[in-house]
Design a protein around this motif. Structure first.
Motif, PDB file in Angstrom:
ATOM      1  N   TRP A 205     -51.474 125.397 -29.580  1.00 28.43           N
ATOM      2  CA  TRP A 205     -50.559 125.278 -30.722  1.00 28.43           C
ATOM      3  C   TRP A 205     -50.613 126.514 -31.610  1.00 28.43           C
ATOM      4  O   TRP A 205     -51.693 127.061 -31.855  1.00 28.43           O
ATOM      5  CB  TRP A 205     -50.937 124.066 -31.579  1.00 28.43           C
ATOM      6  CG  TRP A 205     -49.776 123.149 -31.814  1.00 28.43           C
ATOM      7  CD1 TRP A 205     -48.846 123.227 -32.817  1.00 28.43           C
ATOM      8  CD2 TRP A 205     -49.410 122.027 -31.008  1.00 28.43           C
ATOM      9  NE1 TRP A 205     -47.931 122.216 -32.696  1.00 28.43           N
ATOM     10  CE2 TRP A 205     -48.245 121.468 -31.579  1.00 28.43           C
ATOM     11  CE3 TRP A 205     -49.934 121.454 -29.859  1.00 28.43           C
ATOM     12  CZ2 TRP A 205     -47.612 120.353 -31.051  1.00 28.43           C
ATOM     13  CZ3 TRP A 205     -49.309 120.349 -29.321  1.00 28.43           C
ATOM     14  CH2 TRP A 205     -48.169 119.805 -29.915  1.00 28.43           C
ATOM     15  N   GLY A 206     -49.470 126.906 -32.100  1.00 28.69           N
ATOM     16  CA  GLY A 206     -49.402 127.985 -33.068  1.00 28.69           C
ATOM     17  C   GLY A 206     -49.652 127.473 -34.479  1.00 28.69           C
ATOM     18  O   GLY A 206     -49.025 126.503 -34.909  1.00 28.69           O
ATOM     19  N   ARG A 207     -50.523 128.142 -35.182  1.00 35.93           N
ATOM     20  CA  ARG A 207     -50.822 127.710 -36.556  1.00 35.93           C
ATOM     21  C   ARG A 207     -49.605 127.813 -37.459  1.00 35.93           C
ATOM     22  O   ARG A 207     -49.478 127.066 -38.440  1.00 35.93           O
ATOM     23  CB  ARG A 207     -51.955 128.553 -37.146  1.00 35.93           C
ATOM     24  CG  ARG A 207     -53.291 128.403 -36.451  1.00 35.93           C
ATOM     25  CD  ARG A 207     -54.394 129.122 -37.218  1.00 35.93           C
ATOM     26  NE  ARG A 207     -55.651 129.126 -36.476  1.00 35.93           N
ATOM     27  CZ  ARG A 207     -56.046 130.114 -35.687  1.00 35.93           C
ATOM     28  NH1 ARG A 207     -55.290 131.202 -35.568  1.00 35.93           N
ATOM     29  NH2 ARG A 207     -57.192 130.044 -35.043  1.00 35.93           N
ATOM     30  N   GLN A 208     -48.711 128.747 -37.143  1.00 36.91           N
ATOM     31  CA  GLN A 208     -47.526 128.961 -37.973  1.00 36.91           C
ATOM     32  C   GLN A 208     -46.265 128.312 -37.376  1.00 36.91           C
ATOM     33  O   GLN A 208     -45.151 128.630 -37.776  1.00 36.91           O
ATOM     34  CB  GLN A 208     -47.279 130.463 -38.160  1.00 36.91           C
ATOM     35  CG  GLN A 208     -48.344 131.172 -38.990  1.00 36.91           C
ATOM     36  CD  GLN A 208     -49.576 131.545 -38.191  1.00 36.91           C
ATOM     37  OE1 GLN A 208     -49.485 131.994 -37.055  1.00 36.91           O
ATOM     38  NE2 GLN A 208     -50.747 131.372 -38.776  1.00 36.91           N
ATOM     39  N   ASP A 209     -46.446 127.425 -36.431  1.00 38.38           N
ATOM     40  CA  ASP A 209     -45.306 126.760 -35.792  1.00 38.38           C
ATOM     41  C   ASP A 209     -44.539 125.941 -36.829  1.00 38.38           C
ATOM     42  O   ASP A 209     -45.104 125.059 -37.473  1.00 38.38           O
ATOM     43  CB  ASP A 209     -45.811 125.850 -34.671  1.00 38.38           C
ATOM     44  CG  ASP A 209     -44.689 125.301 -33.795  1.00 38.38           C
ATOM     45  OD1 ASP A 209     -43.516 125.334 -34.224  1.00 38.38           O
ATOM     46  OD2 ASP A 209     -44.997 124.842 -32.681  1.00 38.38           O
ATOM     47  N   GLU A 210     -43.263 126.236 -36.984  1.00 40.45           N
ATOM     48  CA  GLU A 210     -42.427 125.495 -37.928  1.00 40.45           C
ATOM     49  C   GLU A 210     -41.539 124.469 -37.227  1.00 40.45           C
ATOM     50  O   GLU A 210     -40.993 123.576 -37.872  1.00 40.45           O
ATOM     51  CB  GLU A 210     -41.549 126.462 -38.726  1.00 40.45           C
ATOM     52  CG  GLU A 210     -42.347 127.395 -39.626  1.00 40.45           C
ATOM     53  CD  GLU A 210     -41.447 128.307 -40.445  1.00 40.45           C
ATOM     54  OE1 GLU A 210     -40.215 128.253 -40.255  1.00 40.45           O
ATOM     55  OE2 GLU A 210     -41.975 129.077 -41.263  1.00 40.45           O
ATOM     56  N   ALA A 211     -41.383 124.585 -35.910  1.00 39.10           N
ATOM     57  CA  ALA A 211     -40.542 123.642 -35.168  1.00 39.10           C
ATOM     58  C   ALA A 211     -41.319 122.371 -34.840  1.00 39.10           C
ATOM     59  O   ALA A 211     -40.843 121.255 -35.063  1.00 39.10           O
ATOM     60  CB  ALA A 211     -40.028 124.290 -33.886  1.00 39.10           C
ATOM     61  N   THR A 212     -42.501 122.543 -34.287  1.00 42.41           N
ATOM     62  CA  THR A 212     -43.415 121.425 -34.051  1.00 42.41           C
ATOM     63  C   THR A 212     -44.732 121.793 -34.729  1.00 42.41           C
ATOM     64  O   THR A 212     -45.626 122.346 -34.098  1.00 42.41           O
ATOM     65  CB  THR A 212     -43.621 121.171 -32.538  1.00 42.41           C
ATOM     66  OG1 THR A 212     -44.016 122.393 -31.905  1.00 42.41           O
ATOM     67  CG2 THR A 212     -42.338 120.665 -31.892  1.00 42.41           C
ATOM     68  N   PRO A 213     -44.845 121.537 -36.022  1.00 38.75           N
ATOM     69  CA  PRO A 213     -45.988 122.026 -36.805  1.00 38.75           C
ATOM     70  C   PRO A 213     -47.332 121.553 -36.262  1.00 38.75           C
ATOM     71  O   PRO A 213     -47.421 120.566 -35.515  1.00 38.75           O
ATOM     72  CB  PRO A 213     -45.715 121.455 -38.196  1.00 38.75           C
ATOM     73  CG  PRO A 213     -44.244 121.208 -38.234  1.00 38.75           C
ATOM     74  CD  PRO A 213     -43.869 120.812 -36.843  1.00 38.75           C
ATOM     75  N   LEU A 214     -48.373 122.248 -36.680  1.00 43.03           N
ATOM     76  CA  LEU A 214     -49.726 121.979 -36.192  1.00 43.03           C
ATOM     77  C   LEU A 214     -50.148 120.538 -36.434  1.00 43.03           C
ATOM     78  O   LEU A 214     -50.903 119.968 -35.642  1.00 43.03           O
ATOM     79  CB  LEU A 214     -50.707 122.951 -36.844  1.00 43.03           C
ATOM     80  CG  LEU A 214     -52.174 122.841 -36.417  1.00 43.03           C
ATOM     81  CD1 LEU A 214     -52.337 123.020 -34.917  1.00 43.03           C
ATOM     82  CD2 LEU A 214     -53.013 123.862 -37.190  1.00 43.03           C
ATOM     83  N   TRP A 215     -49.659 119.926 -37.517  1.00 48.40           N
ATOM     84  CA  TRP A 215     -50.049 118.535 -37.758  1.00 48.40           C
ATOM     85  C   TRP A 215     -49.605 117.636 -36.606  1.00 48.40           C
ATOM     86  O   TRP A 215     -50.263 116.629 -36.301  1.00 48.40           O
ATOM     87  CB  TRP A 215     -49.515 118.012 -39.098  1.00 48.40           C
ATOM     88  CG  TRP A 215     -48.032 117.830 -39.212  1.00 48.40           C
ATOM     89  CD1 TRP A 215     -47.137 118.698 -39.761  1.00 48.40           C
ATOM     90  CD2 TRP A 215     -47.271 116.693 -38.783  1.00 48.40           C
ATOM     91  NE1 TRP A 215     -45.861 118.179 -39.698  1.00 48.40           N
ATOM     92  CE2 TRP A 215     -45.923 116.954 -39.109  1.00 48.40           C
ATOM     93  CE3 TRP A 215     -47.595 115.483 -38.168  1.00 48.40           C
ATOM     94  CZ2 TRP A 215     -44.895 116.044 -38.828  1.00 48.40           C
ATOM     95  CZ3 TRP A 215     -46.570 114.576 -37.881  1.00 48.40           C
ATOM     96  CH2 TRP A 215     -45.239 114.856 -38.217  1.00 48.40           C
ATOM     97  N   MET A 216     -48.520 117.997 -35.942  1.00 45.66           N
ATOM     98  CA  MET A 216     -48.088 117.229 -34.771  1.00 45.66           C
ATOM     99  C   MET A 216     -49.104 117.392 -33.640  1.00 45.66           C
ATOM    100  O   MET A 216     -49.421 116.436 -32.928  1.00 45.66           O
ATOM    101  CB  MET A 216     -46.710 117.689 -34.314  1.00 45.66           C
ATOM    102  CG  MET A 216     -45.581 117.376 -35.263  1.00 45.66           C
ATOM    103  SD  MET A 216     -43.981 117.864 -34.547  1.00 45.66           S
ATOM    104  CE  MET A 216     -42.863 117.321 -35.845  1.00 45.66           C
ATOM    105  N   GLY A 217     -49.593 118.620 -33.466  1.00 45.28           N
ATOM    106  CA  GLY A 217     -50.609 118.850 -32.453  1.00 45.28           C
ATOM    107  C   GLY A 217     -51.843 118.005 -32.677  1.00 45.28           C
ATOM    108  O   GLY A 217     -52.469 117.515 -31.726  1.00 45.28           O
TER     109      GLY A 217
END
Length: 256
Positions: A205-217
């Motif tokens: 997971w990318g820490r800066q992911d805005e499409a599927t944010p880290l909280w989803m991970g």
């Protein structure tokens, strides 16, 4: 890399089957993208696997579904694709919607799956509206990935190739059946499948992911029994943004 085509469920499907070894690895791209966006992943596994990449129905050079599909339909299609190539066991890697598809696939067809790698996967319902998620699965992400993996051509030549392949016509094709399909799948949660995934699973997971944010991970991590989560320094295409770390992590996980 030249694509070939086959017929699955009455649809023309574009695919690439290459690599070495007696094991299979199947790679599933994300929404609105295609085989080309996963070439960096392919480069990391091709030495040890026969690798199957495919343009999912409605994307790349494959036909649109004949009716509105949901995520489970894409999972069932993948089973048919594996049957076509006589793949009875494989490691599966999915990015974004490809990862979402694999959360269902791994539960419905557990005997086919040795291990799972889910990269910035969808499947947890977002807290933001539909319009936002249309934007994050947009042209600029595909352009970024394409330029990264074609950087040796020089930017101007790479851009020319990009617009020839993935100009506005491809994105305007997200009308009609594919727009309705998008609305269906983006509103589907696959969380109920997570606790039923029995295979060893790597989350990237990318820490800066805005499409599927880290909280989803972290929801994936909490609910999948045999799982590990690795955070990369990047966004929704974390495997591009932090390619060195990605390469090391996936190489370690898939090492027999």
């Amino acid at each position: 890399m030249e694509k070939k085509t086959c017929q699955i469920k009455g649809l023309k499907i574009a695919y690439v089957l290459q690599g070495q070894g007696d094991k299979y690895c199947v790679i599933a791209h994300g929404w609105g993208t295609n085989i080309e966006t996963m070439m960096g992943v392919y480069e990391q596994v091709k030495k040890n696997y026969r690798v199957l990449l495919y343009d999912a129905p409605g994307f790349g050079q494959s036909d649109d579904p004949k009716e509105v599909w949901g995520t489970e339909d894409y999972a069932d299609f993948l089973k048919d694709l594996c049957d076509y190539f006589e793949i009875d066991k494989a490691d599966f890697i999915g990015h974004s919607f490809g990862g979402k598809t694999l959360t269902i696939f791994a539960v419905k067809y557990p005997d086919l799956v040795r291990r799972l790698v889910l990269i910035d996967a969808s499947g947890v319902l977002p807290k933001r509206g539909l319009d936002y998620y249309f934007k994050v699965y947009s042209f600029k992400f595909l352009k970024k990935v394409y330029l990264f993996f074609h950087r040796g051509q020089g930017r101007d030549k790479a851009l020319e190739g990009f617009y020839k392949k993935f100009g506005s016509d491809d994105y305007q094709a997200s009308q009609g059946i594919m727009r309705k399909t998008f609305v269906k799948v983006v509103n589907e949660s696959t969380e109920a499948y997570f606790p039923k995934i029995s295979q060893p699973t790597l989350l990237i997971w990318g820490r800066q992911d805005e499409a599927t944010p880290l909280w989803m991970g972290k929801v994936f991590e909490e609910k999948i029994p045999d799982v590990g989560l690795v955070e990369l320094n990047g966004g929704h295409y974390s495997y591009v943004d932090d390619y060195g770390t990605f390469s090391a992590v996936i190489g370690s996980f898939l090492k027999d």
